[in-house]
Design a protein around this motif. Structure first.
Motif, mmCIF file in Angstrom:
data_model
loop_
_atom_site.group_PDB
_atom_site.id
_atom_site.type_symbol
_atom_site.label_atom_id
_atom_site.label_comp_id
_atom_site.label_asym_id
_atom_site.label_seq_id
_atom_site.Cartn_x
_atom_site.Cartn_y
_atom_site.Cartn_z
ATOM 1 N N LEU A 19 23.901 -51.436 16.811
ATOM 2 C CA LEU A 19 23.444 -50.456 15.847
ATOM 3 C C LEU A 19 22.041 -50.804 15.371
ATOM 4 C CD1 LEU A 19 24.110 -47.996 14.124
ATOM 5 C CD2 LEU A 19 25.242 -49.521 12.488
ATOM 6 N N LEU A 20 21.085 -49.926 15.650
ATOM 7 C CA LEU A 20 19.721 -50.086 15.166
ATOM 8 C C LEU A 20 19.526 -49.126 14.001
ATOM 9 C CD1 LEU A 20 16.847 -51.182 15.348
ATOM 10 C CD2 LEU A 20 16.361 -49.432 17.076
ATOM 11 N N ALA A 21 19.347 -49.664 12.811
ATOM 12 C CA ALA A 21 19.157 -48.846 11.615
ATOM 13 C C ALA A 21 17.705 -48.399 11.543
ATOM 14 C CB ALA A 21 19.532 -49.643 10.373
ATOM 15 N N VAL A 22 17.485 -47.099 11.714
ATOM 16 C CA VAL A 22 16.126 -46.558 11.703
ATOM 17 C C VAL A 22 15.679 -46.390 10.256
ATOM 18 C CG1 VAL A 22 14.658 -44.642 12.397
ATOM 19 C CG2 VAL A 22 16.455 -45.442 13.936
ATOM 20 N N SER A 23 14.843 -47.300 9.808
ATOM 21 C CA SER A 23 14.436 -47.362 8.405
ATOM 22 C C SER A 23 13.128 -46.646 8.145
ATOM 23 C CB SER A 23 14.346 -48.827 7.961
ATOM 24 O OG SER A 23 13.639 -49.617 8.899
ATOM 25 N N LYS A 24 12.583 -45.985 9.155
ATOM 26 C CA LYS A 24 11.400 -45.149 8.972
ATOM 27 C C LYS A 24 11.645 -44.136 7.850
ATOM 28 C CE LYS A 24 11.158 -41.802 11.883
ATOM 29 N NZ LYS A 24 10.960 -40.986 13.117
ATOM 30 N N GLY A 25 10.750 -44.110 6.879
ATOM 31 C CA GLY A 25 10.905 -43.168 5.785
ATOM 32 C C GLY A 25 11.833 -43.634 4.685
ATOM 33 N N HIS A 26 12.251 -44.902 4.742
ATOM 34 C CA HIS A 26 13.136 -45.452 3.723
ATOM 35 C C HIS A 26 12.517 -46.713 3.137
ATOM 36 C CE1 HIS A 26 16.217 -42.566 4.788
ATOM 37 N NE2 HIS A 26 15.995 -42.850 6.055
ATOM 38 N N SER A 27 12.858 -47.007 1.921
ATOM 39 C CA SER A 27 12.217 -48.091 1.187
ATOM 40 C C SER A 27 12.747 -49.465 1.584
ATOM 41 C CB SER A 27 12.451 -47.899 -0.315
ATOM 42 O OG SER A 27 13.837 -48.075 -0.613
ATOM 43 N N ALA A 28 11.962 -50.473 1.218
ATOM 44 C CA ALA A 28 12.405 -51.848 1.443
ATOM 45 C C ALA A 28 13.685 -52.146 0.662
ATOM 46 C CB ALA A 28 11.295 -52.821 1.035
ATOM 47 N N THR A 29 13.846 -51.526 -0.492
ATOM 48 C CA THR A 29 15.071 -51.714 -1.277
ATOM 49 C C THR A 29 16.291 -51.206 -0.529
ATOM 50 O OG1 THR A 29 13.833 -51.527 -3.349
ATOM 51 C CG2 THR A 29 16.212 -51.165 -3.455
ATOM 52 N N SER A 30 16.160 -50.051 0.113
ATOM 53 C CA SER A 30 17.266 -49.504 0.906
ATOM 54 C C SER A 30 17.585 -50.395 2.089
ATOM 55 C CB SER A 30 16.918 -48.093 1.382
ATOM 56 O OG SER A 30 16.782 -47.204 0.291
ATOM 57 N N ILE A 31 16.546 -50.911 2.728
ATOM 58 C CA ILE A 31 16.753 -51.820 3.854
ATOM 59 C C ILE A 31 17.478 -53.076 3.387
ATOM 60 C CG2 ILE A 31 15.599 -53.239 5.605
ATOM 61 C CD1 ILE A 31 13.317 -51.153 5.551
ATOM 62 N N ARG A 32 17.080 -53.593 2.241
ATOM 63 C CA ARG A 32 17.711 -54.795 1.701
ATOM 64 C C ARG A 32 19.205 -54.552 1.448
ATOM 65 N NH1 ARG A 32 15.725 -59.415 -0.443
ATOM 66 N NH2 ARG A 32 13.578 -58.589 -0.367
ATOM 67 N N CYS A 33 19.539 -53.382 0.922
ATOM 68 C CA CYS A 33 20.951 -53.060 0.668
ATOM 69 C C CYS A 33 21.757 -53.088 1.958
ATOM 70 C CB CYS A 33 21.070 -51.685 0.020
ATOM 71 S SG CYS A 33 20.487 -51.603 -1.688
ATOM 72 N N LEU A 34 21.199 -52.534 3.018
ATOM 73 C CA LEU A 34 21.913 -52.502 4.290
ATOM 74 C C LEU A 34 21.970 -53.897 4.911
ATOM 75 C CD1 LEU A 34 23.284 -50.162 5.716
ATOM 76 C CD2 LEU A 34 21.269 -49.917 7.163
ATOM 77 N N ALA A 35 20.895 -54.670 4.759
ATOM 78 C CA ALA A 35 20.882 -56.035 5.287
ATOM 79 C C ALA A 35 21.947 -56.894 4.611
ATOM 80 C CB ALA A 35 19.500 -56.654 5.106
ATOM 81 N N GLU A 36 22.193 -56.657 3.333
ATOM 82 C CA GLU A 36 23.201 -57.437 2.610
ATOM 83 C C GLU A 36 24.613 -57.161 3.126
ATOM 84 O OE1 GLU A 36 22.441 -56.402 -1.436
ATOM 85 O OE2 GLU A 36 20.769 -57.830 -1.646
ATOM 86 N N LEU A 37 24.802 -56.035 3.792
ATOM 87 C CA LEU A 37 26.095 -55.731 4.407
ATOM 88 C C LEU A 37 26.270 -56.419 5.756
ATOM 89 C CD1 LEU A 37 26.267 -51.894 3.700
ATOM 90 C CD2 LEU A 37 27.413 -53.719 2.425
ATOM 91 N N GLY A 38 25.149 -56.890 6.332
ATOM 92 C CA GLY A 38 25.216 -57.569 7.615
ATOM 93 C C GLY A 38 24.362 -56.952 8.702
ATOM 94 N N GLN A 39 23.663 -55.851 8.401
ATOM 95 C CA GLN A 39 22.795 -55.234 9.393
ATOM 96 C C GLN A 39 21.546 -56.089 9.593
ATOM 97 O OE1 GLN A 39 23.312 -52.564 11.326
ATOM 98 N NE2 GLN A 39 21.315 -52.770 12.284
ATOM 99 N N LYS A 40 21.217 -56.385 10.851
ATOM 100 C CA LYS A 40 20.088 -57.265 11.129
ATOM 101 C C LYS A 40 18.934 -56.574 11.854
ATOM 102 C CE LYS A 40 21.857 -61.016 9.373
ATOM 103 N NZ LYS A 40 21.262 -61.583 8.125
ATOM 104 N N ASP A 41 19.213 -55.476 12.562
ATOM 105 C CA ASP A 41 18.191 -54.824 13.381
ATOM 106 C C ASP A 41 17.737 -53.531 12.724
ATOM 107 O OD1 ASP A 41 18.061 -56.334 16.160
ATOM 108 O OD2 ASP A 41 20.166 -56.274 15.572
ATOM 109 N N PHE A 42 16.416 -53.398 12.531
ATOM 110 C CA PHE A 42 15.850 -52.229 11.876
ATOM 111 C C PHE A 42 14.708 -51.669 12.712
ATOM 112 C CE2 PHE A 42 18.009 -54.511 8.544
ATOM 113 C CZ PHE A 42 18.589 -53.499 7.785
ATOM 114 N N GLY A 43 14.618 -50.345 12.755
ATOM 115 C CA GLY A 43 13.622 -49.675 13.574
ATOM 116 C C GLY A 43 12.599 -48.927 12.750
ATOM 117 N N GLU A 44 11.344 -49.102 13.092
ATOM 118 C CA GLU A 44 10.237 -48.419 12.434
ATOM 119 C C GLU A 44 9.340 -47.788 13.501
ATOM 120 O OE1 GLU A 44 9.323 -48.120 9.149
ATOM 121 O OE2 GLU A 44 11.046 -49.217 8.320
#
Length: 220
Positions: A19-44
């Motif tokens: 699962l690649l979480a596409v964080s384009k258009g989303h804040s660092a705070t939102s990314i941090r929330c998802l990372a705390e659940l265990g998501q490690k891969d983010f797409g920009e």
């Protein structure tokens, strides 16, 4: 939303599908929330938008950043410095440039070759014919780890047409013993899984609507 959506999708993915979480258009705070659940891969897909977020999240261990947008040649060095994986290598000339600069920067990124298997003026990518012609050179470029193919179907395709395109991409990757296929987004990820995707690029189904101020103010 983050917790329920992420757990629901990630729990039903087969082994080998990432699962690649596409964080384009989303804040660092939102990314941090998802990372705390265990998501490690983010797409920009926009370098100018991505760099401040990458910098502000350096305290989170093991985050891996994927570049998924159209990559301009003059941004190649900056992207190589910031991203571990590039999904959108759409020409031999770009691959050669990345290989040269990666050697200079002493990095070895994973790359996907973006292929365009149907006519679509809104999408970039190598045609099947161009990919076959350039394969030998692509496969011998130093400093790059060529992992697989990326594709995007035309917007107006039905789910069945999308699945057929995904199957075609998987078969092309298999022909050259490439392990990965980056295909499938929020509207068609289930069809992509059935067709053999190994990376799903999901944004809205995880994060919700994008932040207009981020989307409008950032240019690749």
């Amino acid at each position: 939303m983050f917790s329920s959506s992420w757990h629901q999708i990630s729990s039903c993915l087969p082994v080998g599908v990432n699962l690649l979480a596409v964080s384009k258009g989303h804040s660092a705070t939102s990314i941090r929330c998802l990372a705390e659940l265990g998501q490690k891969d983010f797409g920009e897909s926009r370098l100018q938008e991505a760099l401040p977020k990458i910098s502000s999240l350096q305290d989170i261990p093991d985050l891996r950043w994927h570049f998924i947008g159209r990559l301009q040649a003059n941004k190649a060095r900056a992207v190589l410095k910031a991203f571990a994986v590039i999904h959108s290598v759409d020409s031999l000339s770009l691959a050669e440039r990345l290989s040269r600069i990666a050697g200079e920067e002493l990095v070895r990124p994973e790359i996907m070759i973006q292929v365009k298997l149907r006519e679509d003026p809104t999408k970039g990518g190598m045609s099947r014919e161009q990919f076959l012609k350039d394969w030998k050179t692509l496969s011998h470029l130093p400093n790059l780890k060529l992992k697989g193919l990326m594709t995007m179907p035309p917007m107006m395709f039905s789910l069945q047409d999308r699945k057929e395109l995904f199957i075609e991409c998987r078969e092309l990757a298999n022909q050259f013993s490439l392990s990965d296929c980056s295909m499938g987004m929020s509207s068609d990820w289930e069809e992509a899984v059935e067709a053999g995707a190994t990376w799903l690029r999901l944004g809205s189904s995880l994060f919700g609507a994008r932040c207009p101020s981020l989307t409008n103010s950032s240019q690749i």
